[in-house]
Design a protein around this motif. Structure first.
Motif, mmCIF file in Angstrom:
data_model
loop_
_atom_site.group_PDB
_atom_site.id
_atom_site.type_symbol
_atom_site.label_atom_id
_atom_site.label_comp_id
_atom_site.label_asym_id
_atom_site.label_seq_id
_atom_site.Cartn_x
_atom_site.Cartn_y
_atom_site.Cartn_z
ATOM 1 N N ARG A 22 0.850 -1.179 0.000
ATOM 2 C CA ARG A 22 0.000 0.000 0.000
ATOM 3 C C ARG A 22 0.895 1.242 0.000
ATOM 4 N N TYR B 46 -7.689 3.929 -1.412
ATOM 5 C CA TYR B 46 -8.297 3.897 -0.088
ATOM 6 C C TYR B 46 -8.175 5.262 0.582
ATOM 7 N N CYS B 47 -9.246 5.701 1.214
ATOM 8 C CA CYS B 47 -9.113 6.861 2.087
ATOM 9 C C CYS B 47 -8.911 6.370 3.514
ATOM 10 N N ALA B 48 -8.268 7.197 4.305
ATOM 11 C CA ALA B 48 -7.922 6.802 5.664
ATOM 12 C C ALA B 48 -7.924 8.016 6.583
ATOM 13 N N PRO C 5 0.984 3.877 6.422
ATOM 14 C CA PRO C 5 -0.365 3.427 6.792
ATOM 15 C C PRO C 5 -0.591 3.249 8.295
ATOM 16 N N TYR D 210 -2.981 5.334 10.671
ATOM 17 C CA TYR D 210 -4.358 5.538 10.198
ATOM 18 C C TYR D 210 -5.219 4.374 10.686
ATOM 19 N N TRP E 132 -10.233 3.086 7.795
ATOM 20 C CA TRP E 132 -10.033 2.914 6.353
ATOM 21 C C TRP E 132 -11.362 2.686 5.660
#
Length: 125
Positions: free
Chosen positions: A45, A94-96, A109, A112, A115
């Motif tokens: 990611r 993806y938003c987080a 990542p 966060y 998700w």
């Protein structure tokens, strides 16, 4: 618990544009750092962009000048305007949300906690 729901993905030809949206279910944390990440098959990611409480954006070098991250006035919706798309932008996006940071947003990542489910972006040459 905050639920994030993305929309706006799709298939476009190289050079085209898409606008992704991410709606947050609660406003409690929406002043916090929010981000877009993407993941292509077989890849880790990857961070794409962040925006902090003050509205200050950050971008990975590969999307600078092409993508714009923004959030609605009430901060409940996050956007990613993607222009001049390239085949290498193909991924699930993806938003987080990071509830613990508001100004100095992280670009990995781990911090966060919340998700979205992801939305597919496919760019053909």
């Amino acid at each position: 618990q905050v639920h994030l729901v993305e929309s706006g993905g799709g298939s476009v030809q190289a050079g085209g544009s898409l606008r992704l949206s991410c709606a947050a279910s609660k406003s409690t944390y929406t002043g916090s750092c929010m981000a877009w990440f993407r993941q292509a098959p077989g890849n880790e990611r990857e961070w794409v962009a962040t925006i902090n409480l003050e509205g200050r954006p950050q971008y990975v070098d590969s999307v600078k000048g092409r993508f714009v991250i923004s959030r609605s006035t009430d901060k409940n919706t996050l956007y990613l305007q993607m222009n001049s798309l390239k085949p290498e932008d193909t991924a699930t996006y993806y938003c987080a949300l990071d509830p613990l940071h508001e100004v100095a947003c992280r670009v990995v990542p781990g911090p966060y906690n919340y998700w979205g489910q992801g939305t597919q972006v496919t760019v053909s040459s």
